[in-house]
Scaffold this motif. Structure first.
Motif, PDB file in Angstrom:
ATOM      1  N   ALA A   1       0.821  -1.210   0.000  1.00 12.74           N
ATOM      2  CA  ALA A   1       0.000   0.000   0.000  1.00 12.74           C
ATOM      3  C   ALA A   1       0.855   1.261   0.000  1.00 12.74           C
ATOM      4  O   ALA A   1       0.521   2.252  -0.664  1.00 12.74           O
ATOM      5  N   GLU A   2       1.959   1.242   0.744  1.00 10.62           N
ATOM      6  CA  GLU A   2       2.823   2.428   0.806  1.00 10.62           C
ATOM      7  C   GLU A   2       3.414   2.745  -0.569  1.00 10.62           C
ATOM      8  O   GLU A   2       3.499   3.903  -0.969  1.00 10.62           O
ATOM      9  N   LYS A   3       3.820   1.699  -1.265  1.00 12.78           N
ATOM     10  CA  LYS A   3       4.396   1.909  -2.601  1.00 12.78           C
ATOM     11  C   LYS A   3       3.346   2.442  -3.563  1.00 12.78           C
ATOM     12  O   LYS A   3       3.640   3.294  -4.414  1.00 12.78           O
ATOM     13  N   VAL A   4       2.115   1.969  -3.429  1.00 16.69           N
ATOM     14  CA  VAL A   4       1.028   2.470  -4.269  1.00 16.69           C
ATOM     15  C   VAL A   4       0.808   3.950  -4.007  1.00 16.69           C
ATOM     16  O   VAL A   4       0.647   4.759  -4.931  1.00 16.69           O
ATOM     17  N   ASN A   5       0.809   4.349  -2.729  1.00 14.25           N
ATOM     18  CA  ASN A   5       0.639   5.767  -2.391  1.00 14.25           C
ATOM     19  C   ASN A   5       1.773   6.622  -2.936  1.00 14.25           C
ATOM     20  O   ASN A   5       1.560   7.728  -3.427  1.00 14.25           O
TER      21      ASN A   5
ATOM     22  N   LEU B   1      -4.577  -7.572 -15.134  1.00 16.60           N
ATOM     23  CA  LEU B   1      -3.880  -7.289 -13.881  1.00 16.60           C
ATOM     24  C   LEU B   1      -2.692  -8.235 -13.726  1.00 16.60           C
ATOM     25  O   LEU B   1      -2.875  -9.448 -13.574  1.00 16.60           O
ATOM     26  N   GLU B   2      -1.472  -7.682 -13.794  1.00 17.47           N
ATOM     27  CA  GLU B   2      -0.279  -8.521 -13.771  1.00 17.47           C
ATOM     28  C   GLU B   2       0.748  -8.102 -12.720  1.00 17.47           C
ATOM     29  O   GLU B   2       1.579  -8.910 -12.328  1.00 17.47           O
ATOM     30  N   CYS B   3       0.734  -6.848 -12.277  1.00 14.92           N
ATOM     31  CA  CYS B   3       1.772  -6.386 -11.362  1.00 14.92           C
ATOM     32  C   CYS B   3       1.221  -5.290 -10.460  1.00 14.92           C
ATOM     33  O   CYS B   3       0.050  -4.900 -10.574  1.00 14.92           O
ATOM     34  N   LEU B   4       2.067  -4.802  -9.556  1.00  9.79           N
ATOM     35  CA  LEU B   4       1.633  -3.799  -8.586  1.00  9.79           C
ATOM     36  C   LEU B   4       1.174  -2.514  -9.270  1.00  9.79           C
ATOM     37  O   LEU B   4       0.245  -1.852  -8.790  1.00  9.79           O
ATOM     38  N   ALA B   5       1.801  -2.145 -10.372  1.00  2.00           N
ATOM     39  CA  ALA B   5       1.387  -0.935 -11.084  1.00  2.00           C
ATOM     40  C   ALA B   5      -0.062  -1.046 -11.556  1.00  2.00           C
ATOM     41  O   ALA B   5      -0.808  -0.059 -11.535  1.00  2.00           O
ATOM     42  N   ASP B   6      -0.475  -2.242 -11.973  1.00  3.11           N
ATOM     43  CA  ASP B   6      -1.867  -2.452 -12.375  1.00  3.11           C
ATOM     44  C   ASP B   6      -2.799  -2.279 -11.183  1.00  3.11           C
ATOM     45  O   ASP B   6      -3.899  -1.724 -11.314  1.00  3.11           O
TER      46      ASP B   6
ATOM     47  N   ALA C   1      -2.210  -0.385  -8.607  1.00  2.95           N
ATOM     48  CA  ALA C   1      -2.241   1.047  -8.323  1.00  2.95           C
ATOM     49  C   ALA C   1      -3.248   1.747  -9.232  1.00  2.95           C
ATOM     50  O   ALA C   1      -3.952   2.680  -8.813  1.00  2.95           O
ATOM     51  N   GLU C   2      -3.342   1.291 -10.481  1.00  2.00           N
ATOM     52  CA  GLU C   2      -4.317   1.876 -11.402  1.00  2.00           C
ATOM     53  C   GLU C   2      -5.740   1.600 -10.935  1.00  2.00           C
ATOM     54  O   GLU C   2      -6.611   2.472 -11.031  1.00  2.00           O
ATOM     55  N   GLU C   3      -5.988   0.398 -10.417  1.00  2.00           N
ATOM     56  CA  GLU C   3      -7.318   0.077  -9.891  1.00  2.00           C
ATOM     57  C   GLU C   3      -7.669   1.008  -8.727  1.00  2.00           C
ATOM     58  O   GLU C   3      -8.797   1.488  -8.618  1.00  2.00           O
ATOM     59  N   VAL C   4      -6.705   1.239  -7.856  1.00  2.00           N
ATOM     60  CA  VAL C   4      -6.936   2.146  -6.726  1.00  2.00           C
ATOM     61  C   VAL C   4      -7.237   3.550  -7.241  1.00  2.00           C
ATOM     62  O   VAL C   4      -8.190   4.209  -6.795  1.00  2.00           O
TER      63      VAL C   4
ATOM     64  N   TYR D   1     -10.667   5.565  -6.519  1.00  2.00           N
ATOM     65  CA  TYR D   1     -10.490   6.707  -5.625  1.00  2.00           C
ATOM     66  C   TYR D   1     -10.898   7.990  -6.356  1.00  2.00           C
ATOM     67  O   TYR D   1     -11.428   8.926  -5.761  1.00  2.00           O
ATOM     68  N   GLY D   2     -10.683   7.996  -7.669  1.00  2.00           N
ATOM     69  CA  GLY D   2     -11.041   9.142  -8.499  1.00  2.00           C
ATOM     70  C   GLY D   2      -9.804   9.887  -8.949  1.00  2.00           C
ATOM     71  O   GLY D   2      -9.113  10.475  -8.121  1.00  2.00           O
TER      72      GLY D   2
END
Length: 806
Positions: A427-431, A470-475, A477-480, A484-485
């Motif tokens: 989650a921290e990396k996504v933020n 959906l294959e990796c963390l970057a994907d 992050a895009e969903e979030v 989130y908007g």
């Protein structure tokens, strides 16, 4: 991809939004909505009425006067010429001031047609009874509508209620632009799931119940898949005692909103499930399946097959076919065959839901010249796990609609099972990636809203097989971000340490090459890496030369662009030839471009790509001009050693007496010379042409941009000139080697200042004069300091047969 809002609401019942709100919300969350159409945009004040009394018009044979109950205290009078009106019928009525979409000819009028109270042949008419065409639709979407005349509702229609609502025209159809990696959104369920997550509502997919009698489907059909790569999964179920009839109105309305014409219950169910799940299905008459066996195989070469549209098509062995025990019955994923089509006399039906290789379906569709709704979905690469869900849903609808008796069990051939994947979550990396401060719990809630599970122990997101994107963390992050908007993500400055950007060392060396070339009057040119095999003949390159071992293009634009170049001279000479034949004088060109040297032929791996610094010129200048450009480049690139030249370079495309390899630090780093007269003739150039080619990878290895400062000399230099007579075969380079070897530490430099050949010199000889400079850094030199070096030089020259000129 289209969906109606009412169909979405069937799975998201709490959804209450306007068409514009839905369009904006879905677009911002990643499901781009191109636009929408309100089916009732031009329909106003239209209700269900019941004809109570019909009288002839007193002044017109083709008109009748109707008294119509519209749910008010008094009946209203309407004059009509419709041939199908009868007392007791319930019909759509547009009241005074209302609007219809168009005329009875089916043509829509922008903004609609307003209906006003008036008189028809002297009799007052307070409204109009409508045909389905006047309501903006047609008989294809409403097959129960009469061919001529007004639309007739069924007996359970409620007088006074909205006719638009009763016909399902109070709806909005949205058009989406779905990217090909979101295969799940090519079905209404996928869009509804996205809508539920976007508007924070609960998602209620249809509950598929177990269907089938006590029989075993394997007693009815056997399935064999010969090519599991092209058909990963094939599911089949059997329905007997088929009862063909119309599908229910709710199904017809949903199909019509998708632009699909209702036909009968069986066909409508297959189309309905295809739109709902995004899974194409097909139905066969089991009595036409020879041997009660389905075989999925490749077609034979030039195999002919007649499809459902009556067209005979020719296959090749790349096309996948659905066959029975004797013959082909369908082109896999594209269209079924005329020989197994469902008719009104069908008794037992075989349902097919399969997964085919998307690339093969796309190529096969082009080869046979047939693209269908089914092939369009298969091309995207469907999820094999969706097939069993779809076929069970179809059988559930069969039972609910009383269209037949479903046989128990499923004939399911499933090779390598496709599993979901697990993606480690941080989650921290996504933020940090998004520049947000979203709590981990909220992120996980977003995932659960779109049916992604989360493993708390392993901190992993569990992605189902139908989310192929959906294959990796970057994907993740895009969903979030999309739920989130994007409009809620704050503007933030980039984090991290600032670094100074610069060119790589290789590019810096290439920039030096460009600068030197342009400083010396050369203009940059560019030529194709694709060439013709005939180039080697034009350059007089022998048939057994390694340069003829090339990378051959598998789909060339033509023979002139069929190989990758192994020598850079053809492009340069073509450019010089173009300039020459356009009467341009004194042309100088350079190019930095790759050559492609295969490691073996035929090619099994990528070739070696080597950057070549190619210079070419005609007009003012000669061999030594080109030599000076090379030496200037070497000096600026930090090659401070002494370059030498070997005249025995053996290049067939260069003049045999005016060519040389360029040697630096014992390695050949390039060549230069005058182009062979036959080659210049081949390129239609009637002047002497000089070229140089430097192998840049070797220069990059040797280059050095480091510079060491040395102060101005404090002590005077001593200069000695020597004039020598030598054979013409002795090169000045050999003389300079003696200077370097015997000159000692005091020899600072030497310079050639004269070459003479003439009557005062013996035949076959030449006079060469050099100026040698000696200097010490710590003292003023005396003759005793540099005399030994001069003696050594003269002795070595004498040993070579060189005499001092008296």
């Amino acid at each position: 991809m289209n969906t109606s809002l009412s169909w979405i609401k069937a799975y998201v019942p709490e959804l209450e939004v306007t068409a514009q709100e839905y369009m904006d919300g879905m677009t911002l969350s990643g499901s781009k909505v191109e636009g929408y159409e309100k089916l009732d945009a031009d329909l106003e004040n239209i209700i269900i009425g019941q004809i109570k009394k019909i009288e002839k018009h007193p002044d017109a044979d083709k008109l009748v006067v109707c008294q119509v109950d519209v749910g008010r205290e008094e009946y209203i009078q309407i004059v009509t010429g419709a041939p199908n009106v009868k007392e007791g019928q319930k019909v759509p009525v547009v009241l005074d001031g209302g609007r219809v979409a168009g005329g009875h000819d089916g043509k829509k009028t922008p903004g609609g047609i307003k209906i006003k109270k008036g008189k028809l042949r002297g009799v007052v008419s307070n409204g109009m009874m409508c045909s389905i065409e006047e309501l903006g639709s047609d008989r294809e979407m409403y097959p129960e509508a009469p061919e001529e005349g007004i639309y007739i509702f069924e007996d359970d229609a409620v007088v006074g209620e909205s006719a638009v609502k009763a016909l399902g025209l109070d709806d909005v159809v949205f058009e989406y632009e779905i990217t090909s990696n979101r295969v799940d959104c090519f079905g209404v369920l996928g869009i509804a799931r996205e809508a539920a997550a976007t508007f924070h509502k609960s998602f209620h997919p249809p509950v598929v119940t177990e269907t089938g009698n006590s029989e075993n489907v394997n007693d009815y059909i056997k399935v064999t898949v010969e090519d599991t790569e092209l058909c990963p999964r094939y599911c089949a179920r059997v329905v007997k005692n088929i009862k063909i009839g119309p599908s229910p109105k709710w199904m017809q309305r949903r199909l019509a909103s998708q632009g699909i014409r209702p036909i009968n219950n069986i066909v409508d169910i297959t189309n309905y499930v295809m739109e709902e799940y995004g899974q194409p299905m097909h139905a066969y008459d089991l009595d036409t399946i020879a041997g009660r066996e389905i075989i999925v195989r490749r077609a034979a070469k030039d195999e002919r097959f007649v499809t459902l549209d009556g067209q005979e098509r020719t296959m090749d062995d790349s096309v996948l076919m659905i066959c029975d025990g004797e013959k082909a019955v369908g082109i896999a994923g594209i269209m079924g065959g005329e020989n197994s089509m469902i008719t009104d006399q069908v008794q037992t039906m075989l349902f097919e839901a399969a997964c085919f290789d998307g690339t093969n379906i796309r190529l096969s569709s082009k080869k046979v010249g047939l693209r269908t709704d089914a092939s369009g979905k298969f091309e995207k690469g469907l999820d094999p796990n969706n097939a069993i869900e779809a076929i069970n849903r179809a059988c559930q609808l069969i039972e609910e609609m009383g269209a037949g008796e479903v046989v128990g069990g499923v004939a399911d051939v499933y090779g390598k099972v496709r599993e979901g994947r697990r993606i480690p979550f941080d989650a921290e990396k996504v933020n940090r990636l998004l520049g947000t401060d979203i709590k981990k719990e909220i992120m996980i809630e977003y995932f659960k809203n779109i049916d992604l599970d989360y493993d708390d122990e392993k901190d992993e997101v569990i992605v189902p097989s139908w989310r192929q994107d959906l294959e990796c963390l970057a994907d993740m992050a895009e969903e979030v971000a999309r739920f989130y908007g994007y409009d809620n993500i704050p503007t933030t400055l980039p984090t991290g340490e600032a670094t100074t950007g610069k060119l790589s060392f290789k590019l810096r060396v290439e920039e030096v090459a460009k600068d030197i070339a342009e400083y010396c009057g050369f203009s940059q040119g560019m030529s194709y890496s694709f060439e013709s095999p005939k180039v080697f003949d034009k350059l007089l390159i022998p048939g057994d030369s390694p340069l003829r071992r090339t990378v051959v293009i598998s789909n060339p634009l033509g023979e002139d662009f069929s190989i990758m170049r192994t020598i850079s001279l053809n492009g340069m000479l073509n450019s010089l030839s173009t300039n020459y034949n356009r009467r341009n004088k004194n042309v100088r060109l350079y190019e930095l471009g790759n050559i492609y040297l295969p490691k073996q032929v035929p090619v099994t791996e990528l070739p070696q790509e080597r950057m070549q610094f190619t210079l070419g010129m005609y007009g003012d200048g000669d061999f030594y001009t080109m030599k000076g450009v090379i030496e200037e480049f070497f000096d600026k690139a930090g090659l401070t050693g002494k370059e030498t030249y070997d005249p025995n370079s053996g290049k067939p495309f260069l003049h045999p007496g005016r060519q040389a390899n360029v040697i630096y630090d014992g390695n050949v780093v390039g060549y230069l010379g005058e182009i062979h007269p036959k080659v210049t003739e081949n390129y239609s150039i009637k002047e002497r042409v000089y070229v140089a080619v430097i192998d840049m990878p070797k220069i990059v290895e040797l280059a050095d941009f480091g510079r060491k400062y040395e102060g101005i000399a404090k002590f005077p230099a001593v200069t000695r000139d020597i004039s020598m007579v030598m054979k013409k075969s002795i090169l000045v380079g050999e003389v300079e080697k003696i200077f370097d070897a015997k000159g000692g530490s005091y020899l600072e430099s030497y310079e050639l200042f004269d070459i003479y050949e003439g009557s005062q010199i013996s035949a076959g000889h030449k006079s060469v004069a050099y100026s040698l400079t000696f200097r010490a850094k710590d003292k003023t030199l005396e003759e005793a300091d540099y005399a030994p070096a001069m003696d050594r030089i003269l002795k070595s020259l004498e040993d070579m047969g060189i005499e001092l000129r008296k």
